[in-house]
Write a protein that holds these residues in place. Structure first.
Motif, short mmCIF file in Angstrom:
data_model
loop_
_atom_site.label_atom_id
_atom_site.label_comp_id
_atom_site.label_asym_id
_atom_site.label_seq_id
_atom_site.Cartn_x
_atom_site.Cartn_y
_atom_site.Cartn_z
N ARG A 107 0.85 -1.19 0.00
CA ARG A 107 0.00 0.00 0.00
C ARG A 107 0.89 1.24 0.00
NH1 ARG A 107 -5.27 1.37 1.87
NH2 ARG A 107 -5.41 3.44 2.85
N VAL A 108 0.66 2.11 -0.97
CA VAL A 108 1.42 3.36 -1.08
C VAL A 108 0.46 4.51 -0.79
CG1 VAL A 108 2.81 4.83 -2.57
CG2 VAL A 108 2.94 2.33 -2.82
N GLU A 109 0.77 5.29 0.24
CA GLU A 109 -0.10 6.40 0.64
C GLU A 109 0.58 7.73 0.37
OE1 GLU A 109 -1.31 6.07 4.68
OE2 GLU A 109 -2.37 4.17 4.38
N ASP A 110 -0.16 8.62 -0.28
CA ASP A 110 0.32 9.99 -0.50
C ASP A 110 0.02 10.79 0.77
OD1 ASP A 110 0.81 12.57 -1.26
OD2 ASP A 110 -0.36 12.49 -3.11
N MET A 111 1.07 11.37 1.38
CA MET A 111 0.89 12.12 2.61
C MET A 111 0.62 13.61 2.37
SD MET A 111 1.02 9.62 4.52
CE MET A 111 0.70 10.57 6.00
N GLY A 112 0.64 14.04 1.11
CA GLY A 112 0.36 15.44 0.81
C GLY A 112 1.62 16.25 0.57
N LYS A 113 1.52 17.24 -0.28
CA LYS A 113 2.68 18.04 -0.66
C LYS A 113 3.21 18.91 0.48
CE LYS A 113 1.85 18.24 -5.64
NZ LYS A 113 1.68 19.10 -6.83
N LYS A 114 2.33 19.26 1.44
CA LYS A 114 2.76 20.13 2.52
C LYS A 114 3.25 19.36 3.74
CE LYS A 114 -0.35 23.93 1.22
NZ LYS A 114 -1.44 24.82 1.67
N ALA A 115 3.03 18.06 3.75
CA ALA A 115 3.45 17.26 4.90
C ALA A 115 4.95 17.03 4.88
CB ALA A 115 2.70 15.92 4.90
N VAL A 116 5.53 16.86 6.06
CA VAL A 116 6.96 16.56 6.19
C VAL A 116 7.12 15.46 7.22
CG1 VAL A 116 7.71 18.89 5.56
CG2 VAL A 116 7.26 18.35 7.96
N PRO A 117 8.20 14.68 7.14
CA PRO A 117 8.43 13.63 8.14
C PRO A 117 8.57 14.24 9.54
CG PRO A 117 9.84 13.31 6.23
CD PRO A 117 9.22 14.66 6.08
N GLU A 118 8.03 13.53 10.56
CA GLU A 118 8.13 14.00 11.93
C GLU A 118 9.29 13.32 12.64
OE1 GLU A 118 5.33 12.18 11.06
OE2 GLU A 118 3.82 13.71 10.64
N ASN A 119 9.62 13.88 13.82
CA ASN A 119 10.60 13.28 14.72
C ASN A 119 11.93 13.04 14.00
OD1 ASN A 119 11.68 12.17 17.03
ND2 ASN A 119 10.66 10.19 16.81
N THR A 120 12.50 14.12 13.47
CA THR A 120 13.73 13.99 12.67
C THR A 120 14.89 14.73 13.32
OG1 THR A 120 13.24 15.97 11.34
CG2 THR A 120 12.40 13.86 10.53
N HIS A 340 4.10 13.70 -6.10
CA HIS A 340 3.74 13.15 -4.78
C HIS A 340 5.02 13.02 -3.95
CE1 HIS A 340 -0.14 12.07 -6.64
NE2 HIS A 340 0.59 11.65 -7.65
N PRO A 341 5.51 14.13 -3.40
CA PRO A 341 6.85 14.13 -2.80
C PRO A 341 6.98 13.45 -1.44
CG PRO A 341 5.82 16.28 -2.60
CD PRO A 341 4.92 15.48 -3.46
N TYR A 342 5.86 13.07 -0.84
CA TYR A 342 5.96 12.40 0.46
C TYR A 342 5.04 11.18 0.47
CZ TYR A 342 6.07 11.84 5.58
OH TYR A 342 6.22 11.36 6.85
N LEU A 343 5.65 10.00 0.55
CA LEU A 343 4.90 8.73 0.50
C LEU A 343 5.21 7.90 1.74
CD1 LEU A 343 5.79 7.66 -3.16
CD2 LEU A 343 3.72 8.88 -2.44
#
Length: 395
Positions: A107-120, A340-343
């Motif tokens: 399953r590949v989910e698009d997290m949205g163009k404005k979303a960024v990875p957390e806890n980095t 889709h820059p964040y998956l």
């Protein structure tokens, strides 16, 4: 009282200097009392403020720990993951893709163009590191950068003790590609498949130029000028635009002394290699009509390659998994990441990978500060040769 010479009686007059001294002493005493009282009050207030700050810091720390705990639980929870920073209708409207591969649901989910990875946290990588990250797109429209460094190439034959068959010791690959290929061939033998031969790996720019000029000479009796060059490009890539020049690509064949094993793509050995390569971070680079078999879609319209070549390319496990699940060639995949820059990528409901593409305004900087998730067990970062840096987090 005192008696003057005229025998008149007078009251003694008060001394003004003494009065002034007394007042000054009283005022000084009051000032000291006020100063002491101010300091005592200020110290008490300071202690109270510090206590409040400590209390707030502890509450914030506990809240962050609780948030990260819940975040990791949600990531590993069967079913979709709802991003707390992008919840609601917007998250629900984001696209999702699913495909079953060998009994597992990817399953590949698009997290949205404005979303960024957390806890980095930030990690620093050099331009050289990113050039050799595995995701550089090299094709007729995107050439090898001039500062691409080939110093770390290894001989496939020598590195394997010639357990991997090669045409000769000049067959070389970058370590990441060699390691993936070596593991795959070992697993193939366990599955009952052997006799793989690596025909060709890295090809230098000089070798590519010589091949191209020979093809031009071969066609020069029938064509000339721009038409001659265009015809030559149909069969041999122009120097600097060949997949072989990446150091991550290799052409496979079969060989066993005294036996005819048939064509690679038509054999059981070859089909096992083709169908399982994505599990090792390796893709079949140039699918064309009915090749490597009829179940694969031709990608000539994207790659510009119509020749049948058993050419494979290392890109890394996260990217190979998505490309196989989506039926994408490398060109399509890079374009997909631009949209889709964040998956987030799940296997049977468990988070396996996060993929995050960052536009890069200046690729010629010497170093780059990039986000690395604290919960990932592995990390891959690479230029894509399309103006971006592609990050993959492995869980």
């Amino acid at each position: 009282m005192r008696i003057n010479s005229n025998y008149s009686v007078h009251k003694l007059k008060k001394d003004p200097y003494r009065i002034l001294l007394r007042l000054t002493g009283i005022l000084a005493a009051l000032a000291v009392v006020c100063f002491v009282a101010y300091n005592l009050c200020n110290a008490a207030i300071g202690k109270d403020i510090q206590a409040k700050r400590t209390e707030i810091d502890n509450l914030n720390e506990q809240a962050e720990i609780q948030y990260n705990t819940e975040l990791n639980e949600r990531r590993n929870n069967a079913g979709g993951f709802s991003d707390p920073m992008n919840s609601g209708e917007e998250a629900e409207d984001l696209p999702v893709w699913e495909r079953t591969l060998e009994g597992s649901t990817w399953r590949v989910e698009d997290m949205g163009k404005k979303a960024v990875p957390e806890n980095t946290r930030d990690v620093t990588l050099s331009r050289g590191d990113l050039l050799l990250g595995g995701m550089m797109l090299i094709n007729p429209w995107h050439s090898v950068p001039s500062d691409y460094n080939y110093e770390t190439l290894v001989s496939v034959g020598s590195a394997s003790g010639y357990k991997i068959q090669v045409d000769d010791s000049s067959v070389r690959l970058f370590p990441a590609a060699y390691d993936a290929l070596s593991t795959m061939i070992t697993d193939a033998e366990t599955a009952g498949f052997d006799s793989y031969l690596v025909r060709e790996g890295y090809r230098s720019n000089d070798e590519q130029r010589e091949m191209f000029e020979n093809k031009m000479a071969e066609l020069s009796d029938d064509f000339s000028g721009d038409i001659l060059m265009a015809q030559a490009k149909k069969e041999v890539n122009y120097p600097g635009t060949s997949e072989y020049e990446t150091g991550f690509s290799f052409r496979m064949d079969l060989y066993k002394s005294g036996e005819n094993l048939g064509k690679f793509s038509e054999s059981e050995r070859g089909q096992w290699f083709i169908e399982n390569s994505w599990k090792y971070g390796i893709i079949f680079r140039f699918p064309v009509e009915d090749f490597p078999n009829s179940s694969w879609e031709s990608k000539t319209y994207k790659t510009g390659i119509s020749s049948r070549m058993n050419l494979f390319r290392y890109v890394g496990k996260p990217h190979a998994a998505v490309m196989r699940a989506m039926d994408y060639c490398l060109e399509e995949y890079v374009e997909f990441l631009m949209e889709h820059p964040y998956l987030r990528v799940y296997e049977d409901g468990a988070l396996r990978y996060e993929i995050y593409r960052i536009p890069c305004e200046d690729e010629y900087m010497t170093s780059f500060s990039l986000p690395m998730t604290n919960t990932a067990v592995g990390f891959q970062a690479s230029f894509d040769n399309m103006g971006g840096i592609v990050l993959a987090y492995i869980y």
